[in-house]
Design a protein around this motif. Structure first.
Motif, mmCIF file in Angstrom:
data_model
loop_
_atom_site.group_PDB
_atom_site.id
_atom_site.type_symbol
_atom_site.label_atom_id
_atom_site.label_comp_id
_atom_site.label_asym_id
_atom_site.label_seq_id
_atom_site.Cartn_x
_atom_site.Cartn_y
_atom_site.Cartn_z
ATOM 1 N N PHE A 70 0.826 -1.143 -0.007
ATOM 2 C CA PHE A 70 0.062 -0.113 0.065
ATOM 3 C C PHE A 70 1.103 1.248 0.050
ATOM 4 O O PHE A 70 0.567 2.107 -0.864
ATOM 5 N N LEU A 71 1.950 1.322 0.760
ATOM 6 C CA LEU A 71 2.813 2.504 0.954
ATOM 7 C C LEU A 71 3.601 2.459 -0.385
ATOM 8 O O LEU A 71 3.743 3.829 -0.408
ATOM 9 N N ALA A 72 3.872 1.494 -1.007
ATOM 10 C CA ALA A 72 4.852 1.776 -2.181
ATOM 11 C C ALA A 72 3.923 2.435 -3.194
ATOM 12 O O ALA A 72 4.515 3.121 -4.000
ATOM 13 N N ALA A 76 7.286 1.397 -7.243
ATOM 14 C CA ALA A 76 7.034 0.182 -8.139
ATOM 15 C C ALA A 76 8.135 -1.000 -7.720
ATOM 16 O O ALA A 76 7.747 -2.032 -7.669
ATOM 17 N N LEU A 77 9.066 -0.773 -7.563
ATOM 18 C CA LEU A 77 10.103 -1.751 -6.944
ATOM 19 C C LEU A 77 9.960 -2.270 -5.908
ATOM 20 O O LEU A 77 9.989 -3.554 -5.603
ATOM 21 N N ILE A 78 9.523 -1.450 -4.779
ATOM 22 C CA ILE A 78 9.259 -2.095 -3.662
ATOM 23 C C ILE A 78 7.981 -2.903 -3.664
ATOM 24 O O ILE A 78 7.904 -4.107 -3.156
ATOM 25 N N TYR A 79 7.029 -2.618 -4.318
ATOM 26 C CA TYR A 79 5.857 -3.373 -4.432
ATOM 27 C C TYR A 79 6.260 -4.748 -5.413
ATOM 28 O O TYR A 79 5.759 -5.706 -4.645
ATOM 29 N N GLU A 80 7.042 -4.818 -6.130
ATOM 30 C CA GLU A 80 7.301 -5.958 -6.665
ATOM 31 C C GLU A 80 8.046 -7.064 -5.920
ATOM 32 O O GLU A 80 7.839 -8.278 -6.157
ATOM 33 N N LEU A 81 8.913 -6.317 -5.041
ATOM 34 C CA LEU A 81 9.708 -7.200 -4.117
ATOM 35 C C LEU A 81 8.558 -7.575 -2.900
ATOM 36 O O LEU A 81 9.219 -8.760 -2.123
ATOM 37 N N ALA A 82 7.573 -6.888 -2.716
ATOM 38 C CA ALA A 82 6.812 -7.184 -1.489
ATOM 39 C C ALA A 82 5.549 -7.988 -1.726
ATOM 40 O O ALA A 82 5.170 -8.801 -1.085
ATOM 41 N N VAL A 83 5.048 -7.961 -2.912
ATOM 42 C CA VAL A 83 3.693 -8.620 -3.248
ATOM 43 C C VAL A 83 3.859 -10.275 -3.289
ATOM 44 O O VAL A 83 3.194 -10.888 -2.810
ATOM 45 N N GLY A 84 5.253 -10.606 -3.661
ATOM 46 C CA GLY A 84 5.437 -12.112 -3.652
ATOM 47 C C GLY A 84 5.362 -12.521 -2.087
ATOM 48 O O GLY A 84 5.057 -13.769 -1.846
ATOM 49 N N ILE A 85 5.818 -11.887 -1.282
ATOM 50 C CA ILE A 85 5.705 -12.162 0.268
ATOM 51 C C ILE A 85 4.325 -12.318 0.825
ATOM 52 O O ILE A 85 3.766 -13.063 1.537
#
Length: 229
Positions: A121-123, A168-177
């Motif tokens: 959400f923050l990303a 966008a980078l933060i989202y890409e790395l967080a959504v898999g978690i």
């Protein structure tokens, strides 16, 4: 007014279609609907869609035509990169669903998933902020001389040169978690790598083609993350 209504309808249809495709990829591959993490990812995406639409319609209405109009001046490398990004993102959601169905990853800490949801959400809030701060926030890499494009230095652009990519980078790395899938995290990592390449290429292009950007780059040293890069 009629043209504006048509543009709004086209934009809404495109964004809703993308959200529906994301939902279909997640739930079809998982084989069930009772998957809270998938609904969480969809909520993040919906919040981003609504937030971006509000920014465009209320603050930068010219962006509506920019995002739907002809792609004049687009860069071939950008088209290729974003095609690969789109395929990886779709594949990520399918892999996450299959992981849920067949249990490839196994158990995953619920606390990590909840934290990842907040980070997602923050990303995307950062991406919306960048959009609100940049009247030339196109979805493709191109100059917009017909709109009198100038260098943007306000909002998050005061700190880094490409804040939307950072989000966008933060989202890409967080959504898999969030989706509790190592396979989805791997796909997200590959997507993030492509976005870093796009950031570097776009930054080089802007320094060469957009008046004033090279001076801005000397003043704001970092592309994505302060004191990192």
């Amino acid at each position: 007014m009629e043209m504006n209504a048509r543009l709004i309808a086209r934009y809404a249809f495109r964004e809703i279609l993308g959200w529906v495709c994301m939902a279909a990829a997640l739930f079809w591959s998982a084989g069930r609907l009772d998957w809270w993490a998938a609904w969480g990812a969809l909520a993040v995406m919906l919040a981003w869609i609504v937030g971006t639409a509000a920014v465009i319609l209320r603050i930068h209405p010219d962006l509506l035509a920019e995002r739907l109009g002809p792609r004049k001046g687009s860069q071939r490398w950008d088209t290729l990169l974003m095609s690969a990004v789109g395929m990886l993102q779709l594949g990520r959601y399918i892999l996450a669903g299959l992981d849920q169905r067949y249990g490839w990853t196994g158990s995953f800490p619920l606390s990590a998933q909840i934290l990842a949801l907040v980070i997602c959400f923050l990303a995307y809030a950062l991406v919306v902020w960048a959009t609100a701060s940049n009247a030339y926030f196109s979805q493709i890499v191109r100059l917009q001389p017909e709109r009198g494009q100038t260098v943007v230095t306000g909002g998050p652009y005061h700190t880094v040169r490409h804040p939307a990519y950072a989000g966008a980078l933060i989202y890409e790395l967080a959504v898999g978690i969030l989706l509790a899938s190592w396979w989805a995290l791997l796909a997200g990592g590959l997507t993030a790598a492509l976005l870093i390449v796009r950031t570097a290429l776009e930054d080089r292009y802007l320094q060469a083609a957009l008046p004033g950007y090279a001076a801005y780059a000397r003043q704001v040293r970092y592309r994505l993350f302060p004191a990192v890069w």
